[in-house]
Design a protein around this motif. Structure first.
Motif, PDB file in Angstrom:
ATOM      1  N   ALA A   1      56.881 114.209 -40.519  1.00 28.28           N
ATOM      2  CA  ALA A   1      56.670 115.652 -40.554  1.00 28.28           C
ATOM      3  C   ALA A   1      57.825 116.274 -41.329  1.00 28.28           C
ATOM      4  O   ALA A   1      58.883 115.658 -41.483  1.00 28.28           O
ATOM      5  CB  ALA A   1      56.608 116.229 -39.149  1.00 28.28           C
ATOM      6  N   SER A   2      57.606 117.467 -41.810  1.00 27.93           N
ATOM      7  CA  SER A   2      58.667 118.159 -42.528  1.00 27.93           C
ATOM      8  C   SER A   2      58.520 119.653 -42.310  1.00 27.93           C
ATOM      9  O   SER A   2      57.411 120.189 -42.360  1.00 27.93           O
ATOM     10  CB  SER A   2      58.597 117.843 -44.025  1.00 27.93           C
ATOM     11  N   MET A   3      59.631 120.319 -42.051  1.00 24.31           N
ATOM     12  CA  MET A   3      59.631 121.767 -41.893  1.00 24.31           C
ATOM     13  C   MET A   3      60.825 122.335 -42.645  1.00 24.31           C
ATOM     14  O   MET A   3      61.949 121.846 -42.503  1.00 24.31           O
ATOM     15  CB  MET A   3      59.725 122.142 -40.417  1.00 24.31           C
ATOM     16  N   THR A   4      60.570 123.332 -43.459  1.00 29.57           N
ATOM     17  CA  THR A   4      61.628 123.998 -44.206  1.00 29.57           C
ATOM     18  C   THR A   4      61.786 125.413 -43.675  1.00 29.57           C
ATOM     19  O   THR A   4      60.806 126.154 -43.571  1.00 29.57           O
ATOM     20  CB  THR A   4      61.309 124.045 -45.707  1.00 29.57           C
TER      21      THR A   4
ATOM     22  N   ARG B   1      65.965 121.947 -44.296  1.00 27.51           N
ATOM     23  CA  ARG B   1      64.745 121.144 -44.129  1.00 27.51           C
ATOM     24  C   ARG B   1      65.003 120.051 -43.105  1.00 27.51           C
ATOM     25  O   ARG B   1      66.010 119.351 -43.166  1.00 27.51           O
ATOM     26  CB  ARG B   1      64.323 120.519 -45.455  1.00 27.51           C
ATOM     27  N   ILE B   2      64.075 119.909 -42.178  1.00 24.10           N
ATOM     28  CA  ILE B   2      64.145 118.884 -41.133  1.00 24.10           C
ATOM     29  C   ILE B   2      62.950 117.966 -41.321  1.00 24.10           C
ATOM     30  O   ILE B   2      61.811 118.439 -41.392  1.00 24.10           O
ATOM     31  CB  ILE B   2      64.110 119.522 -39.733  1.00 24.10           C
ATOM     32  N   THR B   3      63.199 116.646 -41.427  1.00 26.21           N
ATOM     33  CA  THR B   3      62.128 115.676 -41.667  1.00 26.21           C
ATOM     34  C   THR B   3      62.260 114.496 -40.698  1.00 26.21           C
ATOM     35  O   THR B   3      62.929 113.516 -40.995  1.00 26.21           O
ATOM     36  CB  THR B   3      62.181 115.170 -43.128  1.00 26.21           C
ATOM     37  N   PRO B   4      61.606 114.594 -39.523  1.00 25.39           N
ATOM     38  CA  PRO B   4      61.593 113.434 -38.629  1.00 25.39           C
ATOM     39  C   PRO B   4      60.541 112.417 -39.076  1.00 25.39           C
ATOM     40  O   PRO B   4      59.484 112.784 -39.579  1.00 25.39           O
ATOM     41  CB  PRO B   4      61.230 114.038 -37.271  1.00 25.39           C
ATOM     42  N   THR B   5      60.849 111.135 -38.905  1.00 29.84           N
ATOM     43  CA  THR B   5      59.960 110.044 -39.308  1.00 29.84           C
ATOM     44  C   THR B   5      60.004 108.944 -38.254  1.00 29.84           C
ATOM     45  O   THR B   5      61.075 108.639 -37.730  1.00 29.84           O
ATOM     46  CB  THR B   5      60.414 109.451 -40.663  1.00 29.84           C
ATOM     47  N   ILE B   6      58.849 108.358 -37.990  1.00 26.30           N
ATOM     48  CA  ILE B   6      58.806 107.197 -37.101  1.00 26.30           C
ATOM     49  C   ILE B   6      57.972 106.124 -37.778  1.00 26.30           C
ATOM     50  O   ILE B   6      56.807 106.344 -38.099  1.00 26.30           O
ATOM     51  CB  ILE B   6      58.173 107.535 -35.733  1.00 26.30           C
TER      52      ILE B   6
ATOM     53  N   PRO C   1      62.867 104.951 -35.825  1.00 27.71           N
ATOM     54  CA  PRO C   1      62.846 106.401 -35.999  1.00 27.71           C
ATOM     55  C   PRO C   1      64.003 106.857 -36.884  1.00 27.71           C
ATOM     56  O   PRO C   1      65.047 106.220 -36.950  1.00 27.71           O
ATOM     57  CB  PRO C   1      63.022 106.927 -34.575  1.00 27.71           C
ATOM     58  N   SER C   2      63.803 107.956 -37.588  1.00 31.62           N
ATOM     59  CA  SER C   2      64.885 108.561 -38.360  1.00 31.62           C
ATOM     60  C   SER C   2      64.613 110.052 -38.490  1.00 31.62           C
ATOM     61  O   SER C   2      63.518 110.527 -38.214  1.00 31.62           O
ATOM     62  CB  SER C   2      65.015 107.918 -39.745  1.00 31.62           C
ATOM     63  N   CYS C   3      65.626 110.788 -38.915  1.00 31.07           N
ATOM     64  CA  CYS C   3      65.486 112.220 -39.123  1.00 31.07           C
ATOM     65  C   CYS C   3      66.434 112.636 -40.239  1.00 31.07           C
ATOM     66  O   CYS C   3      67.632 112.346 -40.182  1.00 31.07           O
ATOM     67  CB  CYS C   3      65.804 112.983 -37.851  1.00 31.07           C
ATOM     68  N   LEU C   4      65.894 113.284 -41.253  1.00 32.81           N
ATOM     69  CA  LEU C   4      66.711 113.821 -42.346  1.00 32.81           C
ATOM     70  C   LEU C   4      66.952 115.301 -42.089  1.00 32.81           C
ATOM     71  O   LEU C   4      66.018 116.037 -41.789  1.00 32.81           O
ATOM     72  CB  LEU C   4      65.992 113.685 -43.692  1.00 32.81           C
ATOM     73  N   LEU C   5      68.187 115.727 -42.226  1.00 40.26           N
ATOM     74  CA  LEU C   5      68.547 117.140 -42.178  1.00 40.26           C
ATOM     75  C   LEU C   5      69.127 117.491 -43.534  1.00 40.26           C
ATOM     76  O   LEU C   5      70.095 116.866 -43.974  1.00 40.26           O
ATOM     77  CB  LEU C   5      69.575 117.404 -41.084  1.00 40.26           C
ATOM     78  N   GLU C   6      68.541 118.478 -44.219  1.00 38.38           N
ATOM     79  CA  GLU C   6      69.001 118.847 -45.549  1.00 38.38           C
ATOM     80  C   GLU C   6      69.367 120.324 -45.576  1.00 38.38           C
ATOM     81  O   GLU C   6      68.585 121.161 -45.138  1.00 38.38           O
ATOM     82  CB  GLU C   6      67.906 118.611 -46.587  1.00 38.38           C
ATOM     83  N   GLY C   7      70.529 120.619 -46.086  1.00 43.40           N
ATOM     84  CA  GLY C   7      70.941 121.989 -46.352  1.00 43.40           C
ATOM     85  C   GLY C   7      70.899 122.200 -47.852  1.00 43.40           C
ATOM     86  O   GLY C   7      71.544 121.474 -48.602  1.00 43.40           O
ATOM     87  N   ILE C   8      70.118 123.177 -48.321  1.00 43.39           N
ATOM     88  CA  ILE C   8      69.913 123.396 -49.754  1.00 43.39           C
ATOM     89  C   ILE C   8      70.647 124.670 -50.149  1.00 43.39           C
ATOM     90  O   ILE C   8      70.505 125.710 -49.502  1.00 43.39           O
ATOM     91  CB  ILE C   8      68.406 123.504 -50.071  1.00 43.39           C
TER      92      ILE C   8
END
Length: 133
Positions: free
Chosen positions: A80-83, A95-100, A107-114
């Motif tokens: 999933a991804s939410m900006t 942007r938050i992108t959790p993945t399983i 499991p992993s989760c990306l946190l991005e600050g743009i």
């Protein structure tokens, strides 16, 4: 119906009497919501899979799931991804992108600050086995 594409691939060395694989893309859209379905079948391994992607542009949300007949569970992968847009000069969005990955139990989760210019971003990967910055 927004788009439709089909691919049939053939590798003589792999399987001389059958095609190697067949894949399709079906895109549907209404307003700001879109749905992409990508079924595929590989003849040699007898693996059939379906990738499903849904996105809502106005809300900056997207979801993806992959199903397969050759796994322990039918559902292999969820993402999933939410900006969230911010009205800040230094950071314009997060942007938050959790993945399983259910096949690897990973499991992993990306946190991005743009940044406001969009050229630079900070990424924190909260991968269960190997987190990185």
């Amino acid at each position: 119906l927004k788009s439709l594409r089909t691919t049939l691939s053939y590798n003589y060395l792999d399987q001389p009497t059958l095609p190697s694989s067949i894949e399709a893309d079906v895109g549907l859209a209404q307003g700001e919501t879109s749905l992409l379905l990508q079924p595929s079948h590989h003849f040699k391994s007898k693996r059939t899979s379906l990738l499903v992607q849904a996105s809502m542009r106005g809300n900056n949300l997207s979801f993806m799931g992959r199903l397969s007949n050759k796994s322990k569970s039918i559902l292999e992968h969820i993402k999933a991804s939410m900006t969230v847009n911010l009205n800040l000069e230094s950071v314009s969005a997060v942007r938050i992108t959790p993945t399983i990955d259910l096949t690897r139990q990973s499991p992993s989760c990306l946190l991005e600050g743009i940044t406001g210019s969009g050229r630079t971003k900070a990424v924190v990967n909260l991968n269960y086995q190997e987190p990185t910055l």
